[in-house]
Design a protein around this motif. Structure first.
Motif, PDB file in Angstrom:
ATOM      1  N   PHE A  47       0.825  -1.201   0.000  1.00 25.87           N
ATOM      2  CA  PHE A  47       0.000   0.000   0.000  1.00 25.87           C
ATOM      3  C   PHE A  47       0.864   1.257   0.000  1.00 25.87           C
ATOM      4  N   ARG A  48       1.893   1.263   0.828  1.00 26.40           N
ATOM      5  CA  ARG A  48       2.746   2.448   0.949  1.00 26.40           C
ATOM      6  C   ARG A  48       3.461   2.772  -0.360  1.00 26.40           C
ATOM      7  N   ASP A  49       3.804   1.737  -1.134  1.00 30.83           N
ATOM      8  CA  ASP A  49       4.524   1.932  -2.394  1.00 30.83           C
ATOM      9  C   ASP A  49       3.599   2.036  -3.604  1.00 30.83           C
ATOM     10  N   ASP A  50       2.313   2.098  -3.375  1.00 33.92           N
ATOM     11  CA  ASP A  50       1.329   2.110  -4.458  1.00 33.92           C
ATOM     12  C   ASP A  50       1.100   3.541  -4.937  1.00 33.92           C
ATOM     13  N   ALA A  51       1.546   3.835  -6.155  1.00 33.25           N
ATOM     14  CA  ALA A  51       1.362   5.167  -6.734  1.00 33.25           C
ATOM     15  C   ALA A  51       0.346   5.130  -7.878  1.00 33.25           C
ATOM     16  N   SER A  52      -0.580   4.186  -7.831  1.00 29.76           N
ATOM     17  CA  SER A  52      -1.603   4.084  -8.867  1.00 29.76           C
ATOM     18  C   SER A  52      -2.559   5.269  -8.803  1.00 29.76           C
ATOM     19  N   LEU A  53      -3.132   5.604  -9.957  1.00 28.83           N
ATOM     20  CA  LEU A  53      -4.149   6.649 -10.008  1.00 28.83           C
ATOM     21  C   LEU A  53      -5.494   5.987  -9.764  1.00 28.83           C
ATOM     22  N   ARG A  54      -5.888   5.942  -8.509  1.00 30.84           N
ATOM     23  CA  ARG A  54      -7.086   5.208  -8.093  1.00 30.84           C
ATOM     24  C   ARG A  54      -8.233   6.159  -7.770  1.00 30.84           C
ATOM     25  N   SER A  55      -9.434   5.610  -7.802  1.00 27.10           N
ATOM     26  CA  SER A  55     -10.600   6.361  -7.356  1.00 27.10           C
ATOM     27  C   SER A  55     -10.531   6.529  -5.838  1.00 27.10           C
ATOM     28  N   GLN A  56     -11.274   7.515  -5.358  1.00 25.63           N
ATOM     29  CA  GLN A  56     -11.343   7.727  -3.920  1.00 25.63           C
ATOM     30  C   GLN A  56     -11.910   6.495  -3.229  1.00 25.63           C
ATOM     31  N   GLU A 100     -11.631   3.286  -4.114  1.00 17.50           N
ATOM     32  CA  GLU A 100     -10.603   2.254  -3.992  1.00 17.50           C
ATOM     33  C   GLU A 100      -9.587   2.609  -2.924  1.00 17.50           C
ATOM     34  N   PHE A 101      -9.159   3.874  -2.885  1.00 19.98           N
ATOM     35  CA  PHE A 101      -8.188   4.277  -1.873  1.00 19.98           C
ATOM     36  C   PHE A 101      -8.743   4.042  -0.471  1.00 19.98           C
ATOM     37  N   GLU A 102      -9.984   4.436  -0.252  1.00 20.91           N
ATOM     38  CA  GLU A 102     -10.572   4.286   1.082  1.00 20.91           C
ATOM     39  C   GLU A 102     -10.734   2.815   1.452  1.00 20.91           C
ATOM     40  N   LEU A 103     -11.113   1.981   0.485  1.00 18.37           N
ATOM     41  CA  LEU A 103     -11.250   0.559   0.771  1.00 18.37           C
ATOM     42  C   LEU A 103      -9.896  -0.066   1.115  1.00 18.37           C
ATOM     43  N   LEU A 104      -8.872   0.232   0.319  1.00 21.41           N
ATOM     44  CA  LEU A 104      -7.561  -0.372   0.545  1.00 21.41           C
ATOM     45  C   LEU A 104      -6.926   0.107   1.842  1.00 21.41           C
ATOM     46  N   SER A 105      -7.170   1.357   2.218  1.00 20.84           N
ATOM     47  CA  SER A 105      -6.577   1.887   3.450  1.00 20.84           C
ATOM     48  C   SER A 105      -7.357   1.472   4.698  1.00 20.84           C
ATOM     49  N   LYS A 106      -8.551   0.923   4.493  1.00 23.81           N
ATOM     50  CA  LYS A 106      -9.426   0.576   5.618  1.00 23.81           C
ATOM     51  C   LYS A 106      -8.859  -0.553   6.476  1.00 23.81           C
ATOM     52  N   LEU A 107      -8.104  -1.454   5.853  1.00 22.07           N
ATOM     53  CA  LEU A 107      -7.663  -2.649   6.563  1.00 22.07           C
ATOM     54  C   LEU A 107      -6.686  -2.325   7.685  1.00 22.07           C
TER      55      LEU A 107
END
Length: 206
Positions: A154-163, A165-172
């Motif tokens: 997650f920390r190294d992920d520089a993808s252009l994601r939707s808000q 997706e970002f919120e889901l991935l950071s939720k864990l």
């Protein structure tokens, strides 16, 4: 019309994009999750506003990034958003300052509203996260190893994601740099509830 992100890989492509789009934005993407977070904020506005956006992968397309800095006089940062009107910069914001509060007045003042909301064609994929979660649920990784690998991914992920997706991935496990001071202590997985249950729920949602 669906918003399209235009890759700007050279100085000539930057000039062509700005000439063809009198009102536009240039988003400089870095190499960590700050880019993912910043673009997620921008994406929520692009869905409802008519703003063509060119993006620059600063590590891969350095000449384009340097050209933008030279023609605007704005010091390079990443992530960074610069809004242009008639080829001249009228707004810029970078890093953790790319927030809804910062963008809202600029979009309200300068950017036309869409007649109908449209999804943004982002560039990220969640498959690496899904593969890691499946391995964990299959018993191939202990809790601590899964958390370590997930947080680093997650920390190294520089993808252009939707808000979303970002919120889901950071939720864990939360944002590893939430306090702007580097990787803070996230706590043992067992302190955050049943990890496998939460991983299964996230996997089904993505």
């Amino acid at each position: 019309m669906t918003p399209v992100l235009v890759p700007l890989t050279t100085p000539d492509e930057v000039e062509t994009f700005l000439a063809e789009n009198p009102l536009s934005g240039v988003f400089k993407a870095g190499t960590c999750h700050k880019t993912m977070q910043g673009f997620g904020v921008l994406e929520t506005f692009l869905k409802d506003h008519e703003l063509p956006v060119g993006f620059i992968r600063v590590v891969d397309w350095r000449p384009a990034s340097n050209h933008v800095a030279a023609r605007t006089g704005i010091q390079h940062q990443s992530p960074q958003l610069i809004v242009f009107k008639d080829g001249e910069p009228v707004f810029d914001v970078d890093n953790w300052d790319i927030t809804a509060e910062a963008l809202e007045p600029v979009f309200e003042k300068l950017v036309p509203v869409r007649g109908e909301a449209a999804p943004v064609a982002a560039t990220g994929t969640v498959e690496p996260y899904k593969q890691l979660m499946r391995a964990f649920l299959a018993g191939q990784l202990p809790d601590w190893a899964f958390q370590d690998q997930y947080v680093n991914m997650f920390r190294d992920d520089a993808s252009l994601r939707s808000q979303r997706e970002f919120e889901l991935l950071s939720k864990l496990f939360g944002d590893p740099d939430a306090y702007h001071g580097g990787l803070h202590q996230l706590g043992a997985p067992q302190e955050r509830g049943d990890l496998k249950e939460r991983v299964q729920e996230l996997l089904e949602t993505l």
